[in-house]
Motif scaffolding. Structure first.
Motif, PDB file in Angstrom:
ATOM      1  N   SER A 201       0.863  -1.320  -0.062  1.00 21.34           N
ATOM      2  CA  SER A 201      -0.115   0.047   0.192  1.00 21.34           C
ATOM      3  C   SER A 201       0.762   1.157   0.059  1.00 21.34           C
ATOM      4  CB  SER A 201      -0.960  -0.059   1.314  1.00 21.34           C
ATOM      5  OG  SER A 201      -1.737   1.052   1.251  1.00 21.34           O
ATOM      6  N   PHE A 202       1.886   1.226   0.661  1.00 22.60           N
ATOM      7  CA  PHE A 202       2.751   2.384   0.842  1.00 22.60           C
ATOM      8  C   PHE A 202       3.422   2.660  -0.498  1.00 22.60           C
ATOM      9  CE2 PHE A 202       7.143   4.132   1.619  1.00 22.60           C
ATOM     10  CZ  PHE A 202       6.810   5.146   2.153  1.00 22.60           C
ATOM     11  N   LEU A 203       4.142   1.468  -1.019  1.00 24.44           N
ATOM     12  CA  LEU A 203       4.572   1.757  -2.272  1.00 24.44           C
ATOM     13  C   LEU A 203       3.757   2.218  -3.320  1.00 24.44           C
ATOM     14  CD1 LEU A 203       7.027  -1.231  -2.302  1.00 24.44           C
ATOM     15  CD2 LEU A 203       7.697   1.153  -1.913  1.00 24.44           C
ATOM     16  N   LEU A 204       2.441   1.506  -3.363  1.00 28.16           N
ATOM     17  CA  LEU A 204       1.549   1.993  -4.367  1.00 28.16           C
ATOM     18  C   LEU A 204       0.997   3.322  -4.089  1.00 28.16           C
ATOM     19  CD1 LEU A 204      -0.977  -1.132  -4.902  1.00 28.16           C
ATOM     20  CD2 LEU A 204       0.706  -0.290  -6.262  1.00 28.16           C
ATOM     21  N   GLY A 205       1.099   3.716  -2.948  1.00 30.83           N
ATOM     22  CA  GLY A 205       0.933   5.454  -2.777  1.00 30.83           C
ATOM     23  C   GLY A 205       2.045   6.294  -3.146  1.00 30.83           C
ATOM     24  N   ARG A 206       3.219   5.902  -3.001  1.00 30.21           N
ATOM     25  CA  ARG A 206       4.422   6.587  -3.649  1.00 30.21           C
ATOM     26  C   ARG A 206       4.267   6.454  -5.031  1.00 30.21           C
ATOM     27  NH1 ARG A 206       3.960   9.417  -0.351  1.00 30.21           N
ATOM     28  NH2 ARG A 206       4.327   8.798   1.838  1.00 30.21           N
ATOM     29  N   LEU A 207       3.986   5.562  -5.534  1.00 32.20           N
ATOM     30  CA  LEU A 207       4.017   5.287  -7.020  1.00 32.20           C
ATOM     31  C   LEU A 207       2.872   6.525  -7.659  1.00 32.20           C
ATOM     32  CD1 LEU A 207       4.799   4.143  -9.667  1.00 32.20           C
ATOM     33  CD2 LEU A 207       3.025   2.319  -9.537  1.00 32.20           C
ATOM     34  N   THR A 208       1.739   6.269  -7.092  1.00 29.81           N
ATOM     35  CA  THR A 208       0.630   7.172  -7.456  1.00 29.81           C
ATOM     36  C   THR A 208       1.137   8.801  -7.167  1.00 29.81           C
ATOM     37  OG1 THR A 208      -1.001   5.560  -6.608  1.00 29.81           O
ATOM     38  CG2 THR A 208      -1.901   7.621  -7.041  1.00 29.81           C
ATOM     39  N   ASN A 209       1.889   9.090  -6.086  1.00 25.20           N
ATOM     40  CA  ASN A 209       2.222  10.219  -5.690  1.00 25.20           C
ATOM     41  C   ASN A 209       3.078  10.829  -6.880  1.00 25.20           C
ATOM     42  OD1 ASN A 209       4.000  12.367  -4.499  1.00 25.20           O
ATOM     43  ND2 ASN A 209       2.461  11.956  -3.071  1.00 25.20           N
ATOM     44  N   SER A 210       3.853   9.858  -7.365  1.00 32.33           N
ATOM     45  CA  SER A 210       4.679  10.580  -8.696  1.00 32.33           C
ATOM     46  C   SER A 210       4.367  10.393  -9.864  1.00 32.33           C
ATOM     47  CB  SER A 210       6.132   9.418  -8.395  1.00 32.33           C
ATOM     48  OG  SER A 210       5.524   8.083  -9.011  1.00 32.33           O
ATOM     49  N   ILE A 211       3.119   9.857 -10.443  1.00 30.47           N
ATOM     50  CA  ILE A 211       2.474   9.958 -11.307  1.00 30.47           C
ATOM     51  C   ILE A 211       1.458  10.898 -11.602  1.00 30.47           C
ATOM     52  CG2 ILE A 211       0.907   8.475 -12.985  1.00 30.47           C
ATOM     53  CD1 ILE A 211       2.006   6.053 -11.925  1.00 30.47           C
ATOM     54  N   PHE A 212       0.674  11.123 -10.357  1.00 26.89           N
ATOM     55  CA  PHE A 212      -0.309  12.385 -10.369  1.00 26.89           C
ATOM     56  C   PHE A 212       0.017  13.401  -9.514  1.00 26.89           C
ATOM     57  CE2 PHE A 212      -2.729   8.221 -11.372  1.00 26.89           C
ATOM     58  CZ  PHE A 212      -3.299   8.586 -12.460  1.00 26.89           C
ATOM     59  N   PHE A 213      -0.072  14.524  -9.910  1.00 24.92           N
ATOM     60  CA  PHE A 213       0.141  15.644  -9.043  1.00 24.92           C
ATOM     61  C   PHE A 213      -1.061  16.425  -8.840  1.00 24.92           C
ATOM     62  CE2 PHE A 213       1.445  19.863  -7.983  1.00 24.92           C
ATOM     63  CZ  PHE A 213       2.204  19.619  -6.913  1.00 24.92           C
ATOM     64  N   ASN A 214      -1.431  16.728  -7.588  1.00 26.50           N
ATOM     65  CA  ASN A 214      -2.814  17.303  -7.267  1.00 26.50           C
ATOM     66  C   ASN A 214      -2.346  18.027  -6.077  1.00 26.50           C
ATOM     67  OD1 ASN A 214      -5.514  18.168  -6.920  1.00 26.50           O
ATOM     68  ND2 ASN A 214      -6.003  16.185  -6.069  1.00 26.50           N
ATOM     69  N   PRO A 215      -2.216  19.449  -6.344  1.00 27.77           N
ATOM     70  CA  PRO A 215      -1.742  20.480  -5.262  1.00 27.77           C
ATOM     71  C   PRO A 215      -2.878  20.415  -4.083  1.00 27.77           C
ATOM     72  CG  PRO A 215      -2.121  21.455  -7.110  1.00 27.77           C
ATOM     73  CD  PRO A 215      -2.135  20.191  -7.705  1.00 27.77           C
ATOM     74  N   ARG A 216      -2.363  20.644  -2.905  1.00 28.50           N
ATOM     75  CA  ARG A 216      -3.142  20.815  -1.810  1.00 28.50           C
ATOM     76  C   ARG A 216      -4.157  21.963  -1.894  1.00 28.50           C
ATOM     77  NH1 ARG A 216      -1.874  17.191   1.903  1.00 28.50           N
ATOM     78  NH2 ARG A 216      -0.028  16.375   1.700  1.00 28.50           N
ATOM     79  N   PRO A 217      -5.379  21.860  -1.531  1.00 28.32           N
ATOM     80  CA  PRO A 217      -6.392  22.879  -1.700  1.00 28.32           C
ATOM     81  C   PRO A 217      -6.037  24.201  -1.215  1.00 28.32           C
ATOM     82  CG  PRO A 217      -7.444  20.750  -1.034  1.00 28.32           C
ATOM     83  CD  PRO A 217      -6.139  20.632  -0.823  1.00 28.32           C
ATOM     84  N   PHE A 218      -5.204  24.363  -0.143  1.00 26.84           N
ATOM     85  CA  PHE A 218      -4.877  25.864   0.384  1.00 26.84           C
ATOM     86  C   PHE A 218      -3.755  26.280  -0.604  1.00 26.84           C
ATOM     87  CE2 PHE A 218      -1.856  23.063   2.360  1.00 26.84           C
ATOM     88  CZ  PHE A 218      -0.559  23.659   2.435  1.00 26.84           C
ATOM     89  N   VAL A 219      -3.142  25.616  -1.412  1.00 28.10           N
ATOM     90  CA  VAL A 219      -2.273  26.200  -2.381  1.00 28.10           C
ATOM     91  C   VAL A 219      -2.880  26.761  -3.643  1.00 28.10           C
ATOM     92  CG1 VAL A 219      -0.115  25.518  -3.766  1.00 28.10           C
ATOM     93  CG2 VAL A 219      -0.584  24.602  -1.536  1.00 28.10           C
ATOM     94  N   VAL A 220      -3.828  25.799  -4.098  1.00 27.29           N
ATOM     95  CA  VAL A 220      -4.784  26.295  -5.265  1.00 27.29           C
ATOM     96  C   VAL A 220      -5.733  27.668  -5.006  1.00 27.29           C
ATOM     97  CG1 VAL A 220      -6.496  25.520  -6.705  1.00 27.29           C
ATOM     98  CG2 VAL A 220      -4.699  23.946  -6.432  1.00 27.29           C
ATOM     99  N   ASP A 221      -6.351  27.394  -3.789  1.00 28.96           N
ATOM    100  CA  ASP A 221      -7.385  28.587  -3.478  1.00 28.96           C
ATOM    101  C   ASP A 221      -6.700  29.612  -2.540  1.00 28.96           C
ATOM    102  OD1 ASP A 221      -9.210  27.098  -4.784  1.00 28.96           O
ATOM    103  OD2 ASP A 221      -9.829  25.946  -3.080  1.00 28.96           O
ATOM    104  N   ASN A 222      -5.533  29.492  -2.079  1.00 32.07           N
ATOM    105  CA  ASN A 222      -4.552  30.616  -1.539  1.00 32.07           C
ATOM    106  C   ASN A 222      -5.275  30.905  -0.368  1.00 32.07           C
ATOM    107  OD1 ASN A 222      -2.150  32.193  -1.204  1.00 32.07           O
ATOM    108  ND2 ASN A 222      -3.340  33.918  -2.389  1.00 32.07           N
TER     109      ASN A 222
END
Length: 115
Positions: free
Chosen positions: A41-62
């Motif tokens: 699960s941890f490795l799949l999470g890291r793999l997904t993290n490297s493929i898809f970038f989704n910035p945190r809401p506080f970054v997008v909405d300032n």
């Protein structure tokens, strides 16, 4: 309301893990599954993290988040990933408790986004 969101976002995942670990140890079921699935699960999470970038809401909405956090990829949420992993292992052996833990995991994910 903010204090409830903060509590759920920061501490509810510990309850899910604690209930899961107590169940797994008490019933002596799922220990091997936990040892195998948690790293996967941890490795799949890291793999997904490297493929898809989704910035945190506080970054997008300032805006200022309720919980201070580094500016990095927000997907997948580590808290949600670990709680869902533990919940699904319990679900494999006890459907009612597993469903309860899955609902708590969803609450963890939702509160992480709201915070």
């Amino acid at each position: 309301m903010n204090s409830v969101i903060i509590f759920f976002a920061e501490y509810l995942f510990l309850l899910v893990i604690a209930i899961s670990v107590i169940y797994i140890i008490w019933k002596r079921r799922g220990i091997i599954l936990l040892i195998v699935i948690l790293p996967v699960s941890f490795l799949l999470g890291r793999l997904t993290n490297s493929i898809f970038f989704n910035p945190r809401p506080f970054v997008v909405d300032n805006f200022s988040p309720l919980i201070s956090h580094v500016v990095d990829n927000g997907f997948p949420s580590d808290h949600t990933l670990i709680t869902v992993t533990f919940s699904l292992i319990v679900f494999n052996y006890n459907r009612k408790l597993g469903m309860f833990l899955i609902l708590l995991s969803l609450l963890v994910g939702l509160s992480r986004v709201l915070a």
